[in-house]
Design an enzyme around this catalytic site. Structure first.
Site, PDB file in Angstrom:
ATOM      1  N   ARG A 147       0.843  -1.199   0.000  1.00 27.62           N
ATOM      2  CA  ARG A 147       0.000   0.000   0.000  1.00 27.62           C
ATOM      3  C   ARG A 147       0.891   1.266   0.000  1.00 27.62           C
ATOM      4  O   ARG A 147       1.056   1.912  -1.019  1.00 27.62           O
ATOM      5  CB  ARG A 147      -0.931  -0.032   1.227  1.00 27.62           C
ATOM      6  CG  ARG A 147      -2.146   0.868   1.117  1.00 27.62           C
ATOM      7  CD  ARG A 147      -1.867   2.328   1.313  1.00 27.62           C
ATOM      8  NE  ARG A 147      -1.262   2.614   2.629  1.00 27.62           N
ATOM      9  CZ  ARG A 147      -0.725   3.786   2.939  1.00 27.62           C
ATOM     10  NH1 ARG A 147      -0.688   4.768   2.074  1.00 27.62           N
ATOM     11  NH2 ARG A 147      -0.188   3.978   4.138  1.00 27.62           N
ATOM     12  N   ASP A 148       1.518   1.564   1.117  1.00 31.25           N
ATOM     13  CA  ASP A 148       2.312   2.795   1.224  1.00 31.25           C
ATOM     14  C   ASP A 148       3.428   2.785   0.180  1.00 31.25           C
ATOM     15  O   ASP A 148       3.777   3.808  -0.403  1.00 31.25           O
ATOM     16  CB  ASP A 148       2.917   2.890   2.635  1.00 31.25           C
ATOM     17  CG  ASP A 148       3.180   4.318   3.068  1.00 31.25           C
ATOM     18  OD1 ASP A 148       3.112   5.211   2.214  1.00 31.25           O
ATOM     19  OD2 ASP A 148       3.483   4.541   4.257  1.00 31.25           O
ATOM     20  N   HIS A 201       5.196   4.124  12.747  1.00 28.01           N
ATOM     21  CA  HIS A 201       5.329   4.055  11.278  1.00 28.01           C
ATOM     22  C   HIS A 201       6.338   5.132  10.867  1.00 28.01           C
ATOM     23  O   HIS A 201       6.039   6.326  10.936  1.00 28.01           O
ATOM     24  CB  HIS A 201       3.937   4.316  10.695  1.00 28.01           C
ATOM     25  CG  HIS A 201       3.859   4.450   9.211  1.00 28.01           C
ATOM     26  ND1 HIS A 201       3.280   3.490   8.406  1.00 28.01           N
ATOM     27  CD2 HIS A 201       4.248   5.452   8.359  1.00 28.01           C
ATOM     28  CE1 HIS A 201       3.305   3.886   7.142  1.00 28.01           C
ATOM     29  NE2 HIS A 201       3.896   5.073   7.083  1.00 28.01           N
ATOM     30  N   HIS A 205       9.259   6.743   8.125  1.00 23.44           N
ATOM     31  CA  HIS A 205       9.879   6.798   6.807  1.00 23.44           C
ATOM     32  C   HIS A 205      11.356   7.122   6.989  1.00 23.44           C
ATOM     33  O   HIS A 205      11.740   7.796   7.937  1.00 23.44           O
ATOM     34  CB  HIS A 205       9.186   7.858   5.937  1.00 23.44           C
ATOM     35  CG  HIS A 205       7.875   7.388   5.398  1.00 23.44           C
ATOM     36  ND1 HIS A 205       7.703   6.948   4.115  1.00 23.44           N
ATOM     37  CD2 HIS A 205       6.670   7.239   6.010  1.00 23.44           C
ATOM     38  CE1 HIS A 205       6.447   6.570   3.932  1.00 23.44           C
ATOM     39  NE2 HIS A 205       5.795   6.732   5.071  1.00 23.44           N
ATOM     40  N   CYS A 232       4.956   9.259  -0.059  1.00 26.02           N
ATOM     41  CA  CYS A 232       3.592   9.776   0.047  1.00 26.02           C
ATOM     42  C   CYS A 232       3.450  10.814  -1.037  1.00 26.02           C
ATOM     43  O   CYS A 232       4.290  11.697  -1.165  1.00 26.02           O
ATOM     44  CB  CYS A 232       3.352  10.397   1.425  1.00 26.02           C
ATOM     45  SG  CYS A 232       1.785  11.277   1.507  1.00 26.02           S
ATOM     46  N   ASN A 276       9.391   3.827   3.353  1.00 24.76           N
ATOM     47  CA  ASN A 276       9.272   3.416   4.748  1.00 24.76           C
ATOM     48  C   ASN A 276      10.588   2.792   5.195  1.00 24.76           C
ATOM     49  O   ASN A 276      11.439   2.459   4.383  1.00 24.76           O
ATOM     50  CB  ASN A 276       8.181   2.342   4.874  1.00 24.76           C
ATOM     51  CG  ASN A 276       6.829   2.866   4.465  1.00 24.76           C
ATOM     52  OD1 ASN A 276       6.448   2.798   3.307  1.00 24.76           O
ATOM     53  ND2 ASN A 276       6.113   3.419   5.406  1.00 24.76           N
TER      54      ASN A 276
HETATM   55 ZN    ZN Z   1       3.759   6.213   5.315  1.00 21.79          ZN
END
Ligand code: ZN
Length: 296
Positions: A10-11, A203, A205, A236, A245
């Site tokens: 996803r990310d 979370h 990055h 993002c 990430n």
């Molecule tokens: Zn993220």
């Protein structure tokens, strides 16, 4: 023992120039779940025309096999996204995210932080009532590229808002890589003092190279749930110069070398990172996939 939530599908993939087919995205998820990863953020419920990389959430969930012990999560940013997510039986966990920074949130979803939270409150309650787990994220919790410093008070108020809706997990996201390890320790301690027993995930990055240092600060402050992405995929679309990430295999390598269990097959991760790199046809940021794991 720490638990990793793999967010690469996803990310990671959402900012890739290459749009992978539904079948390829399903294959990445299946490869990851076969390696001992217990939680995977697989899809995002955004409009297909807004983010073609994430199109077809329903098809992906349809094609994924049920694997005992593996949980599939999807990201929801709006009430309409929640309506889609609630239909999907195999999606056991819903991730919602709202930025602590008004400026960032307005760029992301066109509304202020509190406006978004208010609009999401009924959908979150509905998800919890339907038996889904919900993990509510405070994005830009450690700083915002537009507003700068984020007041801790604001982060605590958002967590309180989420917890008042029901039994939500909480995640803090360093959306653009502005966190530092000392700040991580301080914020985690404040949160666990204020909300004892909170189920907290972090979370990060790796935008400024502090991803793993921040994870370690989190582990030392007592956190055991972390997001990461295979090969360090990710970014993002609304974060200037965002990079990926924390890299899953780099994180697993660090933990294994330190004697912290992850339950994940590191050699298999490295192989998968190389396979993903090949699918995307550009170099990924992961380091252990290039240098090999620390032995012994
Ligand atoms: Zn993220």
């Amino acid at each position: 023992m720490i638990e990793i939530c793999e967010v690469g599908p996803r990310d990671g993939l959402q900012t890739e120039a290459t749009i992978l087919s539904i079948e390829k995205r399903v294959e990445i998820i299946c490869r990851l779940s076969s390696l001992g990863i217990k939680k995977i953020e697989c899809v995002s419920f955004v409009r297909d025309d807004m983010m073609p990389q994430m199109a077809g959430a329903e098809q992906i969930m349809e094609l994924l096999p049920t694997v005992p012990g593996v949980r599939y999560a999807g990201l929801v940013l709006s009430a309409s996204g929640m309506n889609r997510a609630l239909f999907l039986e195999k999606l056991t966990e819903i991730h919602v995210a709202v930025a602590a920074s008004d400026a960032f949130n307005e760029k992301n979803v066109g509304r202020t932080t509190w406006d978004t939270l208010t609009r999401l409150s009924s959908p979150i309650k509905e998800a919890l009532e339907s038996g889904k787990k919900v993990r509510a994220t405070v994005a830009t919790a450690f700083g915002c590229p537009y507003e700068g410093k984020i007041a801790l008070k604001r982060v605590l108020e958002m967590i309180e808002f989420y917890l008042n809706l029901g039994d939500c997990g909480i995640a803090l996201a360093d959306t653009t890589g502005l966190a530092n390890p000392r700040q991580v320790s301080q914020i985690v301690r404040e949160i666990t003092n204020r909300f004892p027993g909170v189920c907290l995930s972090l979370h990060f990055h790796n935008t400024r190279g502090l991803g793993l240092a921040n994870v370690l600060a989190g582990i030392q402050a007592g956190v055991s749930r972390f997001d990461s992405s295979i090969g360090g995929l990710g970014g993002c679309p609304y974060a200037p110069q965002a990079v990926g990430n924390v890299c899953t295999e780099d994180l697993v390598n660090m933990c294994e070398a330190m004697g912290i269990e992850t339950g994940i097959n590191l050699e298999g991760l490295i192989e998968t990172a190389k396979w993903v790199e090949h699918q995307l046809q550009h170099k990924l940021d992961g380091l252990v996939m290039k240098a090999g794991p620390i032995k012994g």
